[in-house]
Motif scaffolding. Structure first.
Motif, short mmCIF file in Angstrom:
data_model
loop_
_atom_site.label_atom_id
_atom_site.label_comp_id
_atom_site.label_asym_id
_atom_site.label_seq_id
_atom_site.Cartn_x
_atom_site.Cartn_y
_atom_site.Cartn_z
N HIS A 1 0.84 -1.19 0.00
CA HIS A 1 0.00 0.00 0.00
C HIS A 1 0.87 1.24 0.00
CE1 HIS A 1 -3.05 -2.80 0.57
NE2 HIS A 1 -3.12 -2.82 1.88
N LEU A 2 0.33 2.32 -0.51
CA LEU A 2 1.05 3.59 -0.52
C LEU A 2 0.65 4.40 0.69
CD1 LEU A 2 0.74 4.44 -4.29
CD2 LEU A 2 2.73 3.62 -3.08
N LEU A 3 1.64 4.92 1.38
CA LEU A 3 1.39 5.67 2.60
C LEU A 3 2.28 6.88 2.66
CD1 LEU A 3 0.12 5.81 5.46
CD2 LEU A 3 2.08 4.50 6.26
N VAL B 1 -5.95 0.94 -2.85
CA VAL B 1 -6.23 1.96 -3.86
C VAL B 1 -6.58 3.29 -3.18
CG1 VAL B 1 -7.71 2.59 -5.80
CG2 VAL B 1 -6.98 0.21 -5.50
N ILE B 2 -7.39 3.21 -2.13
CA ILE B 2 -7.80 4.43 -1.41
C ILE B 2 -6.60 5.13 -0.80
CG2 ILE B 2 -9.14 5.30 0.54
CD1 ILE B 2 -11.16 3.09 -0.01
N ARG C 1 -1.64 10.84 -2.89
CA ARG C 1 -1.41 11.74 -4.02
C ARG C 1 -2.26 13.00 -3.96
NH1 ARG C 1 1.42 9.08 -8.08
NH2 ARG C 1 1.70 6.86 -7.72
N PHE C 2 -3.48 12.89 -3.42
CA PHE C 2 -4.40 14.01 -3.49
C PHE C 2 -4.83 14.53 -2.12
CE2 PHE C 2 -5.16 11.30 -7.26
CZ PHE C 2 -4.74 12.20 -8.24
N PHE D 1 -3.60 10.40 10.65
CA PHE D 1 -4.79 9.87 9.97
C PHE D 1 -4.38 8.84 8.93
CE2 PHE D 1 -8.09 9.96 6.69
CZ PHE D 1 -9.23 9.75 7.45
N HIS D 2 -3.32 9.13 8.16
CA HIS D 2 -2.83 8.17 7.17
C HIS D 2 -2.38 6.88 7.85
CE1 HIS D 2 -2.89 10.62 3.51
NE2 HIS D 2 -2.47 11.65 4.24
#
Length: 332
Positions: free
Chosen positions: A12-14, A276-277, A283-284, A292-293
């Motif tokens: 996952h991207l974090l 995906v979320i 990115r946005f 929170f992330h």
């Protein structure tokens, strides 16, 4: 200090910024410091309650599935073999992460040995890749059972199921093996503080004082070319399954079959969609606080192992009936 725009955590991207933590100069630390959830340290004692509840539910639920399949001879079928693999996989995921997380939240025990950190990272990565493979195997089983019901036992024989299980395990071990080797060989001179409750891959990589692009690129390769392909094949399988369901002769049979597959699709979505979320958030949603992330990423990582036994236990009639008979027998 230059900021790193994103972080890959178990596929996952974090978002992760080196400026979020204090930095100190040192050479190759023997231990790392896990911050837990940065910015919410005062609430750690309360945050641990839902995580502890998830841990208990996951342990009891997955052990119940393993016990039920072992005791019930009628459940010696490919679907339940794969379900047992998923239960063992989920138990290892929780056991490798939750005890240290709870130690941080309860006892402020933040230090972790460098080798233990790499071991935890390796288990998190390998069993995430393995879970993706198991979900693909379960989708294959459902495809054969619904689209080719008369040939199910002839196609998915016990030797073939064993080979699929072995392939899932070997693929996970081989694909993930480069990660700890790359992390171990790099020098570390920025900080030993990890703004997570466990040793996420890129959170550790970002502490190295050398070019680590190869690790980031390889992480993206695993995410998109391994787990991503699994997701595509699962999607194709369930597309064919849904087509077969809607041509079944009666409405009752269609609804029953659709209900069974619906629970599978829900669990698969719970595994893939959060990644995906989180990627879109990185990115946005750059202005969203780091805590929170981290909190969302942790919940999305730990939620599927808790949901798997609940959904399969409730939605699978054979497992539900066997457990009810067991408890009713004990109660009499």
């Amino acid at each position: 200090m230059q900021e790193t725009p994103f972080c890959l955590k178990v596929g996952h991207l974090l978002p992760y910024s080196m400026s979020e933590s204090n930095t100190t100069e040192f050479t190759n630390p023997s231990t790392f410091i896990l911050l837990g959830i940065p910015g919410l340290e005062a609430a750690h004692i309360w945050i641990c309650i839902p995580f502890c509840t998830m841990y208990i539910i996951a342990i009891l639920g997955n052990f119940s599935i393993l016990f039920t399949v072992k005791m019930e001879l009628s459940l010696r079928e490919p679907m339940y073999y794969f379900l047992c693999m998923l239960a063992v996989n989920d138990l290892v995921v929780y056991t490798s992460t939750l005890p240290k997380m709870l130690a941080i939240f309860w006892f402020n025990s933040r230090e972790i040995d460098f080798s233990a950190c790499l071991t935890q990272m390796y288990f998190m990565l390998i069993f995430s890749v393995m879970e993706s493979g198991i979900l693909l195997a379960m989708a294959l089983d459902r495809y054969v059972a619904i689209c080719h019901p008369l040939r199910h036992s002839a196609i998915l024989t016990n030797p073939l199921v064993a080979k699929i299980g072995l392939a899932v395990v070997l693929r996970g071990c081989i694909v993930v093996l480069p990660f700890p080797f790359l992390v171990r060989q790099w020098p570390y001179c920025r900080t030993n503080i990890i703004p997570e409750p466990f040793c996420a891959h890129i959170a550790v990589v970002n502490l190295a004082c050398t070019d680590t692009h190869v690790s980031s690129y390889y992480g993206l390769f695993v995410q998109f070319c391994v787990m991503g392909l699994d997701g595509i094949f699962i999607g194709v399988s369930y597309t064919q399954i849904l087509r077969a369901i809607f041509i079944l002769p009666t409405k009752e049979v269609r609804l029953k079959t659709l209900g069974t597959c619906g629970s599978h699709i829900f669990l698969i979505s719970a595994f893939y969609i959060p990644g995906v979320i989180i990627s879109l958030m990185s990115r946005f949603a750059q202005n969203v606080p780091l805590y929170f992330h981290v909190l969302i990423a942790n919940v999305s990582f730990l939620m599927p192992p808790m949901l798997n036994p609940i959904i399969y236990g409730v939605r699978t009639k054979q497992i539900r009936d066997r457990l009810l008979r067991l408890f009713s027998h004990k109660g009499t």
